[in-house]
Every structure is written in structure tokens, then in C-alpha cells.
Design an enzyme around this catalytic site. Structure first.
Site, PDB file in Angstrom:
ATOM      1  N   HIS A   3       7.417  12.992 -26.390  1.00 43.19           N
ATOM      2  CA  HIS A   3       6.338  12.133 -25.876  1.00 43.19           C
ATOM      3  C   HIS A   3       6.850  10.993 -24.992  1.00 43.19           C
ATOM      4  CE1 HIS A   3       7.254   9.486 -29.296  1.00 43.19           C
ATOM      5  NE2 HIS A   3       6.575   8.541 -28.668  1.00 43.19           N
ATOM      6  N   GLU A  58      13.735  -0.053 -32.935  1.00 40.46           N
ATOM      7  CA  GLU A  58      12.475  -0.127 -33.676  1.00 40.46           C
ATOM      8  C   GLU A  58      12.627  -1.138 -34.800  1.00 40.46           C
ATOM      9  OE1 GLU A  58      10.185   3.722 -34.192  1.00 40.46           O
ATOM     10  OE2 GLU A  58      12.261   4.369 -34.273  1.00 40.46           O
ATOM     11  N   HIS A  63      14.516  11.591 -27.266  1.00 40.35           N
ATOM     12  CA  HIS A  63      14.103  10.440 -26.460  1.00 40.35           C
ATOM     13  C   HIS A  63      15.279   9.807 -25.694  1.00 40.35           C
ATOM     14  CE1 HIS A  63      10.606  11.183 -28.699  1.00 40.35           C
ATOM     15  NE2 HIS A  63      10.765  10.319 -29.671  1.00 40.35           N
TER      16      HIS A  63
HETATM   17  C1  BG6 Z   1       9.153   9.644 -32.824  1.00 47.63           C
HETATM   18  C2  BG6 Z   1      10.087   9.504 -33.994  1.00 47.63           C
HETATM   19  O1  BG6 Z   1       9.477  10.778 -32.068  1.00 47.63           O
HETATM   20  O2  BG6 Z   1       9.239   8.498 -32.019  1.00 47.63           O
HETATM   21  C3  BG6 Z   1       9.769   8.262 -34.780  1.00 47.63           C
HETATM   22  O3  BG6 Z   1       9.987  10.637 -34.833  1.00 47.63           O
HETATM   23  C4  BG6 Z   1       9.735   7.047 -33.876  1.00 47.63           C
HETATM   24  O4  BG6 Z   1      10.714   8.060 -35.814  1.00 47.63           O
HETATM   25  C5  BG6 Z   1       8.865   7.305 -32.665  1.00 47.63           C
HETATM   26  O5  BG6 Z   1       9.232   5.953 -34.619  1.00 47.63           O
HETATM   27  C6  BG6 Z   1       8.964   6.187 -31.656  1.00 47.63           C
HETATM   28  O6  BG6 Z   1       7.982   6.375 -30.682  1.00 47.63           O
HETATM   29  P1  BG6 Z   1       7.378   5.152 -29.843  1.00 47.63           P
HETATM   30  O7  BG6 Z   1       6.417   5.786 -28.899  1.00 47.63           O
HETATM   31  O8  BG6 Z   1       6.746   4.226 -30.843  1.00 47.63           O
HETATM   32  O9  BG6 Z   1       8.539   4.516 -29.180  1.00 47.63           O
END
Ligand code: BG6
Length: 533
Positions: A217, A255, A279
Site C-alpha cells: 500500500h 512507527e 515498504h
Molecule cells: C503494514 C504493516 O503493512 O504497514 C504494519 O503490516 C504497519 O505493521 C503498517 O503498521 C504501516 O502503514 P502506514 O500506512 O501506517 O505507514
């Protein structure tokens, strides 16, 4: 995603301040109209799970709100639990009210709700797929969805092959002439190189690669998409985007959250599988890739793949000890709240060696980047949520302003992915006074203030693209495998150390700090330091 009930948590839109309708913005005037996809039925496997509640249904509602979802488009949730359409709709109404980016308008919801349907079924039972096929035909006849199907696998990854095979046997992967069938597959896509290859083999036995949309994503985030526009839509950055001018690159996905009730999933994943494999490496690929020959799916993905292939996947134990840091959070304070150690989280083994933090140094071995270090880091329970790419340039060859009281920092370009989405350029400026003092100053662009509008959520972008048949922002089989090729040897080496009781390299860090000190030493050794975020 992990489990239907506990899908990986993304930033919760819950409670986020909703932007009131912005005043007309001159920067948006004259923008071309968005494309609207053909009607289709979106079949969500695992439609009762967390991901459907938090992400998929709110994204579909927002697309509808934006006028980008044709009214015939139908959502058919497919899961084990016994619901009827009305009960499922009522639950989704609540979910959309809680998580939608735009406030729910009752009249629009009334219009949208009949498009939401439910079908109970067992992923292992061929009869369930036959029933699904019959239901889809009925929906086509009733709602005019023209035989177009978007299958969304939002279940536990262990169910993916079963579902794909079930769809194949029921003839649902091969649509009638003039219609289409596509499948969206959530991460994690496999848990190592071998399982990813096996999954790709099973999936492409049933679907052609062109029908497969593997989600990371991060690729749907506006700021990540803008990275390509920034690099290739401007003439002045590309000439300096190389080893001659760039000293090093840092990519951080930080995070403040912990594992948020997903202990069981996280024990199996750890930061390397959860964030690094997808990511972080995606961001690295976008920063380092060559300009694609066209802005279309194959060309963009070819270039991303080349970057991943230019990263040396030969991890000797010595190289891992030298260039990789893994850490796990202990108890601490985050945002003024006391938080437990990872090992005290629910569903986590008290002796767990799962890493909640990884920092590492990689090199992209091609002519553009040879010898330019890329430092990547990600962690849970760090002081704040911040994703940023920073490109640090070399110092000027000659310091003319030796008299200045302080030496300015070298130029830096920071691409803030989230939050405070924007781009910052740091350069030296003369302090306005009689002497000749030089300081670093920042030139800052923020999306919020420049465009005065709220960007779509990543899932809106990705769902729309999948309906439009645009796979540019999805990951191809060979990319996924190349990324696992980099991460799997690391995971395997750590597992072998753990197995032999040699987990001394697993560094502890206090929750609410920027990770283990070893991560600082990784850069200090090279005469550098992490950018303070
Ligand atoms: C997800 C992970 O793909 O991405 C999570 O499984 C993580 O652990 C998340 O918290 C972070 O996504 P974003 O969009 O909040 O940066």
C-alpha cells in the site's frame, strides 16, 4: 495482510480531523478529470475482517463519494460467518462511519448500501465457489456489472492458494469475452523467497500475471507517487541524482505504535518481513531507479526490479554483523503513556527473539549509485510516526567561508512521506549581519498548504487502479521475489543464530527511543548520523 480478524494496522483514520470542504484552490484549477472504471463486482474474500472494515469499504465509499465508482459496481463479501446482506451492510455502515476519510452523507449511503452484498462460504469447499459463480451471474443480470470481477484476497495468507485454486476450478479466473477478472493479493506475499516463488507459481497457474495485483500500500500513498513526479517531472534534480553529488540516502519508516493486538502475526513476521521486504525496499527502488521509458506498468516495474537486482544479496555472517542491526523494544514511554515490552505483549513468547527494529546499510551496485550507501531503518515503538527519505548531498569541494562561526550542514533534500507530507531542501545562507556567518536554512513545501485539499487514501488509489486495469502501483512476481532474495538470507541467518542460542546481536531498546545504539554506530562508523526526525 495477516489475518482477516487482525490485519496489519495502518494509520487509523479513526478520529482524524476531517477537512472541511476547501475553498477553491487555484493550484487545482484546470486539472483533468479522473477516469471512471467500468462497472464490476468486487468480491472480498475475508470480507468480515479488519482490513475490510478499516480500509476496503471506507475506500470504496470514498470513491463513490468522489464520483469515481459507477453506480452499478457491487461489493460481494465472501467469508465463513453466516450473515445476510442486511446484517453485513449494517456492520459496514458503522465501519465506514468510523474509518472513512470523508464524512458519511446519509443520502449517498442509502444509494450505496444496496450495492453491498454478502455470501457465506467455505474457502475449502468447491460447492462454495459454484455458489459464488451463480451469485455473480445473478448480480450481473440484476445490476449490470457486465461479467467484470475484481477478486480481493483479504484473508489469512495461508488461504490464498486455496482460494485461487477454487476460483480457477469454478472457471472464475477466465471471464467471458469482453469482460475481465483480476485478483488483488494482500501482503505478506509469502514469508521467504521459497514460499513466494511457490505462491507465484500457484497463482499464475490460474491467473495470467497481467490479472494479478499484489498490494504494497505504500505505492498508493500520494507522496510516494509524487516521488516519481518529483524525479522525472522536473529537469533539475535528475542530473545531480547520482554518486557524483549524493553522499548517501536514508530511508526511515518509524512507527510509535506497538504490535496493536497482532502479536501472533508479528511473531511470525518481525520488522524485516513486515516492513523491510516491502515498504522500505519499495521506497529504495523508487529513489534509486532509472527513468522508465514510459510511465506505464511494465516499464516502471522493470526499472524498480533492476534496482533490487543491483543490491548484493550475498549476506555473509560477517557482513550481517557489520551492516545490519536488529532490535526489540523493551518497556518505556511513548507519547506520555507507559507501554509494555514486546515480550510482554499478548500472544508474544516471553523469550521471543522477533525483531521490532531493523537498520541496515545497502549498496545499489550500478553506475549511478556504486559506493553510495543507502541506510534503511524501521521500528515499532519509536518516538513518533514518521516516514521520510532523505538524500544527503556531498559537501562543496572548497570551503570558502572559513571565517564563519559554524560550518553549514551539507545540502539535504528530505521527502516527507508521512505525516506533514512535503519536501524540504536545506541549503546554506548568510546570516544577515555585518560579519560573514553562514547557517543552514530550509525551504519547505507542504502538500496541505499548497494544494489545500486532502489526498486520497492509498487504498482508494489502488482499488481504483485495479478496476481501471492499471498495475503500475502493484508489485510484479519478479519484484516480490527479488525483494525476498535480499531479505530471506538475513532472516535465515538470524534464525540459525537464535536456534544455536546466539542471539547476542539482538539489541534491546527502550520503547519511545530511536532504537538501539548500535543503529547509531552503524552510521557513526562511516562518519555520518541519522537525521533527527
Ligand atoms: C503494514 C504493516 O503493512 O504497514 C504494519 O503490516 C504497519 O505493521 C503498517 O503498521 C504501516 O502503514 P502506514 O500506512 O501506517 O505507514
Amino acid at each position: 495482510m495477516t489475518t482477516a480478524a487482525r490485519a496489519p494496522r495502518q494509520s487509523p483514520p479513526k478520529g482524524r480531523p476531517r477537512t472541511p470542504s476547501p475553498a477553491p484552490n487555484p493550484l487545482r484549477a484546470g486539472l483533468r478529470l479522473e477516469r471512471v472504471p467500468e462497472p464490476c463486482t468486487i468480491v472480498i474474500f475475508g470480507g468480515t475482517g479488519d482490513l475490510s472494515h478499516r480500509r476496503i469499504l471506507p475506500a470504496l465509499y470514498n470513491l463513490r463519494h468522489a464520483g469515481l465508482l459507477p453506480s452499478e459496481t457491487t461489493v460481494l463479501a465472501f467469508a465463513r460467518r453466516e450473515y445476510d446482506d442486511a446484517a453485513y451492510r449494517a456492520e459496514m455502515e458503522q465501519a465506514v462511519e468510523t474509518y472513512s476519510r470523508v464524512p458519511v452523507e446519509p443520502a449517498l449511503w442509502q444509494d450505496f448500501a444496496p450495492a453491498i452484498r454478502y455470501q457465506a462460504g467455505d474457502f475449502a469447499d468447491p460447492a462454495s465457489y459454484q455458489a459464488l459463480a451463480d451469485r455473480l451471474e445473478a448480480i450481473d443480470a440484476e445490476r449490470g456489472t457486465r461479467g467484470n470481477r475484481l477478486f480481493y484476497l483479504a484473508t489469512q495468507p495461508s488461504a490464498y492458494t486455496q482460494i485461487v485454486a477454487g476460483l480457477g476450478k469454478a472457471g472464475l479466473a477466465r471471464p467471458d469475452r469482453g469482460s475481465w477478472a483480476r485478483v488483488i493479493i494482500e501482503k505478506p506475499f509469502g514469508r521467504d523467497l521459497e514460499s513466494a516463488i511457490a505462491l507465484n507459481r500457484e497463482v499464475t497457474r490460474v491467473f495470467d500475471e497481467e490479472q494479478v495485483y499484489r498490494i504494497d500500500h505504500y505505492l498508493g500513498k500520494e507522496t510516494v507517487r509524487n516521488l516519481m513526479v518529483f524525479r522525472f517531472g522536473n529537469g533539475i534534480f535528475e542530473p545531480i541524482w547520482n554518486r557524483r553529488y549524493v553522499d548517501h540516502v536514508q530511508v526511515t519508516v518509524a512507527e510509535d505504535l506497538g504490535v496493536e493486538g497482532r502479536g501472533q502475526f508479528y511473531e511470525e513476521a518481525g520488522a524485516s518481513r513486515d516492513i523491510l521486504q516491502n515498504h522500505l525496499l519499495t521506497l529504495l527502488a523508487l529513489v534509486a531507479m532509472e527513468p522508465p521509458i514510459a510511465f506505464e506498468a511494465q516499464a516502471v516495474r522493470d526499472e524498480k526490479l533492476r534496482v533490487l537486482r543491483a543490491i548484493d544479496p550475498q549476506w555473509s555472517e560477517a557482513r550481517i554483523r557489520r551492516d545490519v542491526v536488529r532490535g526489540q523494544y523493551g518497556a518505556g514511554w511513548v507519547g506520555g503513556t507507559a507501554v509494555p515490552a514486546y515480550r510482554d505483549e499478548p500472544e508474544v513468547a516471553p523469550t521471543s527473539t522477533t525483531e521490532t527494529f531493523v537498520a541496515l546499510k545497502l549498496e545499489v551496485q550500478n553506475w549511478r549509485w556504486a559506493e553510495v550507501p543507502f541506510y534503511l531503518r524501521t521500528g515499532k515503538r519509536l518516538p513518533k510516526r514518521a516516514t521520510e527519505i532523505s538524500v544527503q548531498f556531498k559537501r562543496p569541494p572548497l570551503m570558502l567561508f572559513r571565517e564563519a562561526a559554524s560550518e553549514p550542514e551539507p545540502n539535504l533534500l528530505a521527502l516527507r512521506i508521512q505525516p506533514d507530507e512535503g519536501i524540504m531542501l536545506r541549503f546554506a545562507a548568510k546570516v544577515p549581519e555585518l560579519g560573514l556567518d553562514v547557517r543552514s536554512v530550509n525551504m519547505d513545501f507542504t502538500y496541505g498548504s499548497s494544494f489545500a485539499t486532502e489526498a486520497p487514501e492509498a487504498y482508494e488509489t489502488l482499488l481504483l487502479d485495479a478496476m481501471l486495469g492499471d498495475a503500475s502501483l502493484f508489485t510484479r512476481a519478479d519484484e516480490v521475489e527479488a525483494a525476498w532474495g535480499i531479505v530471506t538470507p538475513l532472516d535465515e541467518t538470524w534464525a540459525s543464530w537464535d536456534h544455536a542460542g546466539h542471539d547476542e546481536d539482538l539489541e534491546r531498546y527502550e520503547a519511545g527511543t530511536w532504537g538501539p545504539q548500535a543503529a547509531d554506530r552503524l552510521l557513526e562508523r562511516d562518519g555520518r548520523r541519522w537525521r533527527r526526525l
